[in-house]
Design an enzyme around this catalytic site. Structure first.
Site, mmCIF file in Angstrom:
data_model
loop_
_atom_site.group_PDB
_atom_site.id
_atom_site.type_symbol
_atom_site.label_atom_id
_atom_site.label_comp_id
_atom_site.label_asym_id
_atom_site.label_seq_id
_atom_site.Cartn_x
_atom_site.Cartn_y
_atom_site.Cartn_z
ATOM 1 N N ASN A 136 0.828 -1.211 0.000
ATOM 2 C CA ASN A 136 0.000 0.000 0.000
ATOM 3 C C ASN A 136 0.863 1.262 0.000
ATOM 4 O O ASN A 136 0.338 2.380 0.037
ATOM 5 C CB ASN A 136 -1.011 -0.009 1.165
ATOM 6 C CG ASN A 136 -0.346 -0.104 2.524
ATOM 7 O OD1 ASN A 136 0.720 0.444 2.740
ATOM 8 N ND2 ASN A 136 -0.991 -0.799 3.460
ATOM 9 N N GLN A 153 31.953 -13.473 21.216
ATOM 10 C CA GLN A 153 31.482 -14.857 21.152
ATOM 11 C C GLN A 153 30.944 -15.345 22.504
ATOM 12 O O GLN A 153 30.539 -16.495 22.628
ATOM 13 C CB GLN A 153 32.632 -15.790 20.727
ATOM 14 C CG GLN A 153 33.470 -15.287 19.565
ATOM 15 C CD GLN A 153 32.714 -15.237 18.262
ATOM 16 O OE1 GLN A 153 32.210 -16.240 17.795
ATOM 17 N NE2 GLN A 153 32.600 -14.045 17.676
ATOM 18 N N GLU A 165 19.771 -16.351 12.744
ATOM 19 C CA GLU A 165 19.197 -16.777 14.018
ATOM 20 C C GLU A 165 17.740 -16.331 14.187
ATOM 21 O O GLU A 165 16.944 -17.027 14.821
ATOM 22 C CB GLU A 165 20.050 -16.239 15.181
ATOM 23 C CG GLU A 165 21.482 -16.776 15.232
ATOM 24 C CD GLU A 165 22.417 -16.163 14.193
ATOM 25 O OE1 GLU A 165 22.044 -15.144 13.560
ATOM 26 O OE2 GLU A 165 23.526 -16.704 14.003
ATOM 27 N N ASP A 187 38.470 -16.479 22.184
ATOM 28 C CA ASP A 187 37.690 -15.955 21.053
ATOM 29 C C ASP A 187 37.193 -14.532 21.317
ATOM 30 O O ASP A 187 36.773 -13.843 20.394
ATOM 31 C CB ASP A 187 36.525 -16.889 20.731
ATOM 32 C CG ASP A 187 36.955 -18.039 19.822
ATOM 33 O OD1 ASP A 187 37.726 -17.780 18.885
ATOM 34 O OD2 ASP A 187 36.531 -19.178 20.073
#
Lengths: 643, 643
Positions: free
Chosen positions: A188, A447, A386, A443
């Site tokens: 629309n 993480q 995810e 890491d």
């Protein structure tokens, strides 16, 4: 009367109901609803095979309204078709009179689609945008798994098509060949605060969908012939199909379509003119339309034969017999909880056919790959997306399956909105957030799951319809505990969240140990200090307790592996003689410490001091030891001074 | 030596450093890094204008590594080019020796890009996937605002291209004509756990990018001529340009490229063979390459002239003089906090040129439209794409601007992962989550911010580098308080989160009232009961206190408008005589109640009981009153019994 003429007349009848109900409620989105008048009418009266008397029938075709605010048009049709509302056991037929109660607390007709309000035509909650197509993909996957052949019509706003999740869902639809999911874009041209971006124009959407692999038809969404024939062709197409429908926001009503009119009903005094506007558009101005054409009822289906949910006590040597490298580890009595998650999930797969699993390209880190390899047909590789994964799981859950979702706890944070919609619908998602806590180390913080417990705990403080916690949380410290918590996740009827840990850790419990929601384990009893921990830090606390005992300080150590924690745990702890409690966790605050402090502070009969040890800073990369020290969790120094 | 030959040789030299550093660390992602050897070398040595001696220079071209795990190749180049690390005040030149410390706590070389680790070449944290292109768009927008003309090369993995946020960013890039942002897709065909989906193939990415409006070149990412010329053409193109580069994961090293080898370094014993593999690919096998070609230093720029951040006390009648409908409201002494947010933001815009604002199609609900209308050039309409919005804001913040982000608190939950990356980088985002709490009522739970406080509170329990709370939270109860909290948000150097409320509410404070982070206001003093609330429920508590006082129960009522709450507030409260504290909030638990309980339980000198009143269930739609009753927050009944 031919179908198109019927739709044309019925759409106007329903549009009037939309105006009336929103004006009566004093809120709602009539202009969005009216832009869908012909599409929804075509679907619910002509196209879909479904049974208004049995909206619980899993074989029904479904309408999924991703742009949930446009819901009044569906309520109007549902009332006109006397769809059943309530529960399977206790229900009644909806009538147009019920529309007057739209948005009141006792009504089944919520402001946005919400199956928790006993409106079973909807399987999933929508209203936070961009999620419907993923839900539809989950529903379609679940029905496929159950052997049902039906269609899932998903209505998406053009403004809403900006949400990346829509495109994640398009990829998933193509990957899994869910050609019975048909997205219909309601173009629309107007979002809430502005006209849409040129990036969401009809032409761009068409090109984008083509690029994603869809056959696309662009139609006039208020031309009944075009709508009906496009829907029919999409159904017959043996590939991904999408419809891009040009529509008018506030269709047919001058007061709603002159300018962008979002989320505002007409005033009572404007209704007469609005009805006149609509009547002037009647394709067959003579007689009122009665329900002559209605949905056709689909066939039933044979449900899955569900077996036992119980598992034998874990024998990790046996479970890991095909993996010599890990066998060496387990022989030393250490194993990661993430591996235990995967093993338990695989065993659940054997005993419960309802169990399905989803992962987002990290199945070899979360170890859902154990399940994936054994039950490839019940595993959904959602790739690096995810948000789509969590909404697909919601759809799967709505079909009666039990979806176990896994990814890094950190990455699941980007799907919290989707998780919340599943919680609103009270769907039994079972989520595993791996790599929880600072112990991830090298890491680095991008993480590490550091905030998940704080967030999830909020949902464990409220109840579901069964008066159980809306969410039960597990934060196991060793493989046996993790394995058994996964079993509990499947036994609990509601939603669950489990945190798993990257590192291999000593196994603390015998395979026969029993665990329960809200339970805790007293690992040792001492009269000087109470240490409460969970997850990874339990192991650090054991070392700490050893050292403290060497110094003559006797420690009570409790592994609080599940939230909400039973108050009795704290009462029992205080029986040991100390009133000094230290909580220890390797994440941000407002987690375990807040849980324990809340219990202690709530009861005058509990007199204790709670010191909360948690990360004081977000650390950079480093070894686990370095990272814990950086975050202020090098425990010994601080506790010694306490002694 | 020509550029291509140089890149060919240098890429091999850097690849060896990548192998060495990851093997030395015992973790990291060498195979992903090697797939980027020629692209990163081409960028950092040839293509980019930037100054290794001054990575803080805002005029530098930037490299944004969205697939953050591939970072060793950038560290290798940075070390080879002796880029400065540390702070502006205290820094040194990185050398290849430093690479041995990769991923240790004292190193600037984090496991994933992290500017908090004193590696200023990166502006934003990446590592949770899909965010880099949005950050680049934010950086580019910020630099444009500052009058700088530079380029932003963003490297995105093919597997990562599944994240919907990438496509939200593509739309934003086109909308805002940020043609100096050049996405380079690294198509090595391998994600972590599997080969990529056909939906992320080179051909599909090419088609999708075309559909989004990009000119696309598909190249061999290891052919130096092709890489260099494609980058040059992308730079010269006067429209959106993207490069799709076919690459090999583990390029040049047999042990890393034979099969999918993700996130695992080589063993020490494999290095010699790997070096041999690489040497055999030298384009010019004779002499070692020295740094002859290096980046060219860009021009500087004139920074904005920043003015005062202070605002005069609010005069809402004056501020709203152009809006007669609201004037009527304010004359009655009521105004919503969301409107106050918008008004304060507009006034901040006048006094501080650094202030920019972003919204996601709800600016007429959050009232950031006040700012948008007055400062259209400093306002970013991000459309319905919250993830992209938050990462764009991170990029803007990294250029030294102060981004105020607004959307419904509920919808911001889907960008929590993006928010966390900004927190890791310690970027001063100022977020406003509107429509907080159950009081939203009729629109239903999909529009209510019920978990935001629980989540955000976690970040307020940790410290930033300045030893201040990493996040300061504001939950104002009235327009004056909200207005002044917005001013505080701008004054605070770190990140802030403010919740605003939909409903018009009585103004509780005089325009001269002073507020501070962690502060609280004692609205009345009584000796029998202490009620602590914030946000909407303060008004319900005032009514409750009135009734209780009618019954002879004297109430102390505290408006805790900011977290973390100063402990002294609780100490002062207990001076009133009561030790019964009731916390009252219209959201899920683990929020205000957990904050207060944590303070009370932490101190043996504080002896009090804390009863936490919060939602007991997630409600359906209804009036505010109905919804509060449903959720168990109809206060009177419960408190009377206490008396």
């Amino acid at each position: 009367m031919n179908d198109a003429l019927f739709v044309g007349q019925k759409a106007i009848e329903l549009s009037k109901l939309v105006l009336k109900m929103t004006t009566s409620a004093g809120s709602g989105h009539p202009s969005s609803a009216l832009s869908l008048a012909h599409i929804v009418t075509s679907l619910m009266y002509i196209c879909m095979r479904w049974d208004p008397d049995n909206p619980w029938n899993k074989s029904n075709d479904r309408i999924i309204l991703s742009e949930g605010h446009a819901v009044p048009i569906i309520y109007a049709a549902a009332a006109d078709l006397n769809v059943k509302v309530g529960t399977k056991q206790n229900n009644r037929k909806l009538t147009t009179k019920d529309l007057d109660k739209y948005r009141t607390i006792s009504s089944e007709l919520d402001g946005h689609p919400n199956p928790s309000s006993d409106f079973p035509l909807f399987d999933c909650a929508t209203g936070s945008l961009g999620q419907g197509l993923s839900c539809a993909c989950g529903l379609a996957s679940g029905c496929k798994h159950l052997g049902i052949e039906n269609y899932f019509y998903t209505i998406i706003g053009d403004g809403e098509a900006r949400e990346g999740q829509i495109w994640e869902a398009c990829d998933f639809l193509v990957d899994y060949k869910l050609f019975n999911v048909i997205p219909v874009f309601n173009c629309n041209g107007m979002a809430q605060s502005d006209p849409i971006s040129p990036q969401q124009s009809i032409e761009k959407l068409h090109s984008k969908l083509n690029a994603y692999g869809f056959s696309v038809e662009t139609i006039d969404g208020h031309n009944c012939e075009e709508v009906l024939s496009a829907l029919q062709r999409a159904k017959e197409n043996r590939g991904p199909s999408a419809i891009v429908a040009k529509t008018v926001k506030g269709w047919g009503v001058t007061g709603l379509s002159k300018e962008n009119h979002h989320g505002k009903p007409l005033k009572e005094s404007q209704l007469t003119d609005a009805y006149k506007d609509l009547d002037s558009l009647l394709p067959h101005p003579s007689s009122p339309v009665s329900v002559k054409v209605g949905p056709r009822v689909p066939k039933g289906f044979t449900p899955l034969d569900y077996q036992s949910q119980s598992l034998p006590d874990p024998d990790f040597q046996l479970l890991l017999k095909d993996d010599p490298t890990v066998l060496a580890t387990i022989e030393k009595g250490i194993l990661s909880t993430r591996r235990a998650y995967g093993l338990a999930l695989r065993e659940l797969g054997r005993v419960d056919q309802r169990v399905v699993a989803l992962d987002a390209d990290v199945k070899n880190s979360t170890f859902s790959e154990y399940f994936a390899k054994t039950f490839p047909d019940r595993f959904y590789e959602c790739r690096i997306a995810e948000q789509n994964m969590v909404s697909v799981a919601a759809g799967l859950a709505a079909t009666g399956l039990t979806p176990f979702i896994s990814s890094f706890a950190k990455f699941i944070t980007r799907a919290y909105d989707q998780f919340e919609l599943a919680m609103i619908a009270q769907l039994p998602l079972k989520m595993c957030g791996s790599h929880s806590g600072l112990n991830v180390g090298a890491d680095g913080p991008s993480q590490m799951g550091l905030s998940d417990l704080a967030y999830m705990r909020a949902f464990s403080t409220v109840k579901n319809k069964a008066s159980k916690p809306l969410l039960t949380i597990f934060n196991p410290s060793c493989a046996v505990c993790a394995y058994k918590c996964v079993e509990l996740m499947n036994q609990i009827e509601g939603a669950c969240y489990l945190r798993s840990i990257r590192t291999d850790l000593p196994i603390l419990y015998s395979p026969q140990e029993e665990f329960k929601p809200g339970g805790a384990k007293f690992l040792r009893i001492g009269r000087d200090l109470i240490i409460i921990s969970s997850g990874f830090m339990v192991h650090e606390c054991i070392k700490a307790a050893d050292k403290l005992e060497h110094e003559g300080i006797e420690v009570t150590l409790i592994d609080c592996y599940s939230f909400p924690v039973d108050k009795q745990v704290i009462r029992d702890a205080l029986q040991t003689g100390s009133s000094e409690i230290v909580t220890v966790e390797d994440n941000l605050g407002n987690s375990l410490g807040a849980e324990i402090a809340s219990i202690v502070a709530s009861d005058t009969e509990i007199s204790a001091k709670v010191t909360q040890l948690h990360a004081q800073q977000i650390p950079p990369s480093g070894s686990t030891k370095e990272v814990l020290r950086f975050a202020g969790l090098e425990l010994m120094d601080r506790w010694y001074r306490k002694g």
